[in-house]
Design a protein around this motif. Structure first.
Motif, PDB file in Angstrom:
ATOM      1  N   ALA A 353       0.839  -1.201   0.000  1.00 36.89           N
ATOM      2  CA  ALA A 353       0.000   0.000   0.000  1.00 36.89           C
ATOM      3  C   ALA A 353       0.877   1.255   0.000  1.00 36.89           C
ATOM      4  O   ALA A 353       0.534   2.267  -0.622  1.00 36.89           O
ATOM      5  N   PHE A 354       2.018   1.175   0.686  1.00 40.46           N
ATOM      6  CA  PHE A 354       2.951   2.301   0.661  1.00 40.46           C
ATOM      7  C   PHE A 354       3.417   2.573  -0.766  1.00 40.46           C
ATOM      8  O   PHE A 354       3.383   3.714  -1.251  1.00 40.46           O
ATOM      9  N   ASP A 355       3.840   1.515  -1.454  1.00 37.50           N
ATOM     10  CA  ASP A 355       4.303   1.685  -2.834  1.00 37.50           C
ATOM     11  C   ASP A 355       3.189   2.223  -3.732  1.00 37.50           C
ATOM     12  O   ASP A 355       3.423   3.114  -4.552  1.00 37.50           O
ATOM     13  N   ALA A 356       1.988   1.700  -3.540  1.00 39.73           N
ATOM     14  CA  ALA A 356       0.868   2.154  -4.367  1.00 39.73           C
ATOM     15  C   ALA A 356       0.618   3.651  -4.142  1.00 39.73           C
ATOM     16  O   ALA A 356       0.403   4.414  -5.094  1.00 39.73           O
ATOM     17  N   ALA A 357       0.682   4.081  -2.887  1.00 32.20           N
ATOM     18  CA  ALA A 357       0.448   5.499  -2.580  1.00 32.20           C
ATOM     19  C   ALA A 357       1.558   6.360  -3.183  1.00 32.20           C
ATOM     20  O   ALA A 357       1.302   7.460  -3.698  1.00 32.20           O
ATOM     21  N   MET A 358       2.796   5.871  -3.131  1.00 35.61           N
ATOM     22  CA  MET A 358       3.908   6.631  -3.704  1.00 35.61           C
ATOM     23  C   MET A 358       3.801   6.706  -5.227  1.00 35.61           C
ATOM     24  O   MET A 358       4.185   7.710  -5.829  1.00 35.61           O
ATOM     25  N   LEU A 359       3.290   5.645  -5.841  1.00 32.29           N
ATOM     26  CA  LEU A 359       3.093   5.693  -7.294  1.00 32.29           C
ATOM     27  C   LEU A 359       1.970   6.676  -7.649  1.00 32.29           C
ATOM     28  O   LEU A 359       2.069   7.407  -8.634  1.00 32.29           O
ATOM     29  N   ASP A 360       0.914   6.695  -6.842  1.00 28.61           N
ATOM     30  CA  ASP A 360      -0.144   7.694  -7.072  1.00 28.61           C
ATOM     31  C   ASP A 360       0.436   9.108  -6.960  1.00 28.61           C
ATOM     32  O   ASP A 360       0.094   9.996  -7.743  1.00 28.61           O
ATOM     33  N   ASN A 361       1.293   9.293  -5.966  1.00 22.77           N
ATOM     34  CA  ASN A 361       1.926  10.604  -5.810  1.00 22.77           C
ATOM     35  C   ASN A 361       2.770  10.936  -7.044  1.00 22.77           C
ATOM     36  O   ASN A 361       2.718  12.050  -7.574  1.00 22.77           O
ATOM     37  N   TYR A 362       3.507   9.950  -7.515  1.00 22.22           N
ATOM     38  CA  TYR A 362       4.327  10.157  -8.713  1.00 22.22           C
ATOM     39  C   TYR A 362       3.445  10.549  -9.909  1.00 22.22           C
ATOM     40  O   TYR A 362       3.767  11.482 -10.651  1.00 22.22           O
ATOM     41  N   ASP A 363       2.334   9.845 -10.073  1.00 21.98           N
ATOM     42  CA  ASP A 363       1.441  10.160 -11.197  1.00 21.98           C
ATOM     43  C   ASP A 363       0.926  11.598 -11.092  1.00 21.98           C
ATOM     44  O   ASP A 363       0.769  12.285 -12.096  1.00 21.98           O
ATOM     45  N   TYR A 364       0.681  12.028  -9.878  1.00 19.94           N
ATOM     46  CA  TYR A 364       0.231  13.414  -9.677  1.00 19.94           C
ATOM     47  C   TYR A 364       1.340  14.405 -10.070  1.00 19.94           C
ATOM     48  O   TYR A 364       1.090  15.399 -10.748  1.00 19.94           O
ATOM     49  N   VAL A 365       2.554  14.097  -9.657  1.00 12.76           N
ATOM     50  CA  VAL A 365       3.691  14.973  -9.989  1.00 12.76           C
ATOM     51  C   VAL A 365       3.837  15.092 -11.508  1.00 12.76           C
ATOM     52  O   VAL A 365       4.041  16.182 -12.054  1.00 12.76           O
ATOM     53  N   VAL A 366       3.673  13.948 -12.198  1.00  8.57           N
ATOM     54  CA  VAL A 366       3.773  13.942 -13.666  1.00  8.57           C
ATOM     55  C   VAL A 366       2.603  14.715 -14.269  1.00  8.57           C
ATOM     56  O   VAL A 366       2.778  15.581 -15.133  1.00  8.57           O
ATOM     57  N   ASP A 367       1.405  14.396 -13.798  1.00  6.81           N
ATOM     58  CA  ASP A 367       0.187  14.999 -14.355  1.00  6.81           C
ATOM     59  C   ASP A 367       0.224  16.528 -14.234  1.00  6.81           C
ATOM     60  O   ASP A 367      -0.135  17.247 -15.166  1.00  6.81           O
ATOM     61  N   ARG A 368       0.694  17.013 -13.072  1.00  3.72           N
ATOM     62  CA  ARG A 368       0.740  18.470 -12.860  1.00  3.72           C
ATOM     63  C   ARG A 368       2.038  19.082 -13.360  1.00  3.72           C
ATOM     64  O   ARG A 368       2.246  20.275 -13.196  1.00  3.72           O
ATOM     65  N   LYS A 369       2.923  18.235 -13.916  1.00  8.36           N
ATOM     66  CA  LYS A 369       4.225  18.722 -14.397  1.00  8.36           C
ATOM     67  C   LYS A 369       4.904  19.580 -13.325  1.00  8.36           C
ATOM     68  O   LYS A 369       5.398  20.681 -13.598  1.00  8.36           O
ATOM     69  N   LEU A 370       4.920  19.083 -12.105  1.00 10.79           N
ATOM     70  CA  LEU A 370       5.533  19.846 -11.015  1.00 10.79           C
ATOM     71  C   LEU A 370       7.024  20.035 -11.301  1.00 10.79           C
ATOM     72  O   LEU A 370       7.733  19.070 -11.575  1.00 10.79           O
TER      73      LEU A 370
END
Ligand code: ARG
Ligand code: ZN
Length: 490
Positions: A353-370
């Protein structure tokens, strides 16, 4: 206090590791009006007599200062308030006020390396300063009065609203607070509660922060508080100060910090201070929490406080406080790690679940082009770049080096820089050294300095889950102006 003379003072040891040397002589380019690179404050003795009804204070701050060069006059940061008297080494010194500076001319020049015991008497009604990280909003920093109570949240440059300071992130010092309040009120500040005693029909509370602390983490609160003392499983005292009327369920949320503290110790080493506390502020204009050293501030409106928020401010005690950032541009180190530990706490029993949450965070970083985690301007300090891209950078590092090497590195960072400060470059150097993996340098440089979002190690071809990308539900900057959800945090 620079790291060098902290070590000299405390251990008599020469500075051994280059990785710890913060640029103590720099003026931070984000806030060039603040700080003085010619002096090094070793200790602040802050005495405040506070009248919570009117908001007036009578103050006396003693500063133990080392002159870094021959000094004929010098400036401290101090906004508002009337200064009535300044002495240097026991003799009256002349002074002027210009802008936010208190300029002091000692009776005789002080040689390089000399010590100045500076005593400043002042008073008046402190006023919070405009928040330079939110130029288009009406936000303030420093000392606030709310109803018959006062509180302080200074990050990044609010300290000079209530004491004369060298308001420079790399100049850390020890602090003693004597807070005198009317009977029935409590004075709260950073560190260990030494005690309280009656003085002239009032009550004086003495607090000591005997680990180096940056100015922006100094906090003072006066209110009619109920106080709850418990102990973490490791024995660390855990205090909660809440205005009367705050429900027990809310207070229990902060008491949970004891269990978290002991858990975090297993990962990142001993909690760096003698006690921990949480103080609740009921002013509805306060919409964020702050990791003020050993005594975090929380807005009452987070009811009950989320575990993530409690974990976030607690993790800052290691990363951001004990090891602070030498320069504001490197705030990702503090916010990225505090955010990372929200995920760690939430998913402590479920690595998948930790990895899944970190991947969701990564997808957000990509999506928002942070963009890059190291930021170029004050208005980016509390953005998703420092919190979420910062956390993603740490997750990329952990994928590259593995879990045990990653936590080993964090323990060393916390231990070797304890009481000092760190830069992004220092972090990269240490990460390369402890992992023994040269590829860690380009990986971290890309995450910290490049605007493009790098691929995650080992997951280059990975596609984001289909569907809308949600912002991770982390405490951090969620309530910040950047997300326009301030009301959700009340
Ligand atoms: N450092 C705080 C935290 O991460 C947030 C501070 C926000 N400060 C501000 N001036 N908006 O918990
Ligand atoms: Zn934070």
């Amino acid at each position: 206090m620079t790291l060098t003379n902290k070590r000299d003072a405390l251990c008599g040891a020469a500075l051994a590791l280059g990785l710890m040397a913060g640029p103590a002589l720099a003026i931070d380019p984000f806030f060039p009006e603040f700080g003085n690179n010619g002096i090094d404050v070793v200790q602040y003795d802050i005495d405040l007599d506070v009248d919570p009804a009117s908001g007036a204070i009578k103050g006396n701050t003693g500063l133990t200062i080392k002159a870094l060069r021959r000094t004929t006059s010098f400036g401290l940061d101090l906004h508002g308030l009337d200064v009535t008297r300044v002495t240097v080494n026991g003799r009256a010194a002349s002074f002027t006020r210009t802008g936010g500076k208190l300029n002091i001319t000692p009776g005789r020049p002080v040689p390089a390396g000399g010590v100045m015991l500076v005593d400043v008497s002042y008073g008046g009604i402190p006023e919070a300063l405009a928040d330079p990280t939110a130029p288009q909003d009406e936000l303030f920093l420093g000392w606030f009065k709310y109803r018959k109570a006062t509180y302080v949240v200074s990050e990044p440059v609010g300290a000079s609203s209530f004491f004369p300071a060298n308001d420079e992130p790399a100049d850390k010092a020890f602090y003693i607070f004597n807070i005198t309040v009317p009977e029935g009120f409590t004075g709260v500040a950073n560190g260990v509660l030494v005690g309280s005693k009656p003085v002239d029909g009032k009550r004086r509370f003495t607090w000591a922060m005997l680990e180096p602390m940056t100015t922006w983490l100094a906090t003072v609160h006066v209110n009619k508080f109920r106080s709850d003392l418990s102990r973490a499983p490791d024995g660390t005292p855990i205090r909660v100060y809440a205005p009367f009327g705050i429900p027990q369920s809310h207070i229990d949320g902060y008491a949970k910090a004891g269990e978290m503290l002991t858990y975090f110790e297993t990962l990142i080493g001993r909690y760096p201070f003698g006690s921990y506390g949480s103080v609740v502020v009921a002013d509805p204009i306060l919409y964020y929490a702050l990791e003020t050293q050993a005594m975090s501030v929380f807005p009452a409106g987070n009811d009950p406080p989320s575990e993530g928020l409690v974990a976030h401010e607690l993790a800052h005690q290691w990363f951001g406080n004990s090891v602070s950032v030498a320069k504001w541009e490197d705030l990702w180190f503090a916010e990225g790690l505090a955010t990372y530990f929200e995920f760690v706490w939430e998913h402590r029993n479920d690595p998948a679940a930790f990895d899944a949450a970190m991947l969701d965070n990564y997808d957000y970083v990509v999506d928002r082009k942070l963009k890059a985690a190291v930021v170029e301007a004050p208005d980016q300090l509390f953005s998703d770049r420092t919190y979420l891209r910062g956390a993603a950078a740490l997750y990329a590092l952990r994928l590259q080096v593995g879990d045990s090497s990653f936590f080993n590195l964090l323990r060393h960072i916390a231990q070797d820089n304890r009481g000092g400060s760190i830069t992004s470059e220092g972090f990269i150097r240490t990460a390369v050294r402890f992992s023994g993996d040269a590829s860690v340098r380009p990986l971290l440089e890309a995450w910290l300095y490049d605007d493009a979002v790098p691929a995650l190690p080992g997951l280059a071809g990975r596609k984001a889950k289909p569907g809308p990308v949600k912002r991770p539900d982390i405490a951090g900057s969620r309530c910040g102006r950047h997300h326009n959800v301030r009301s959700a945090c009340r």
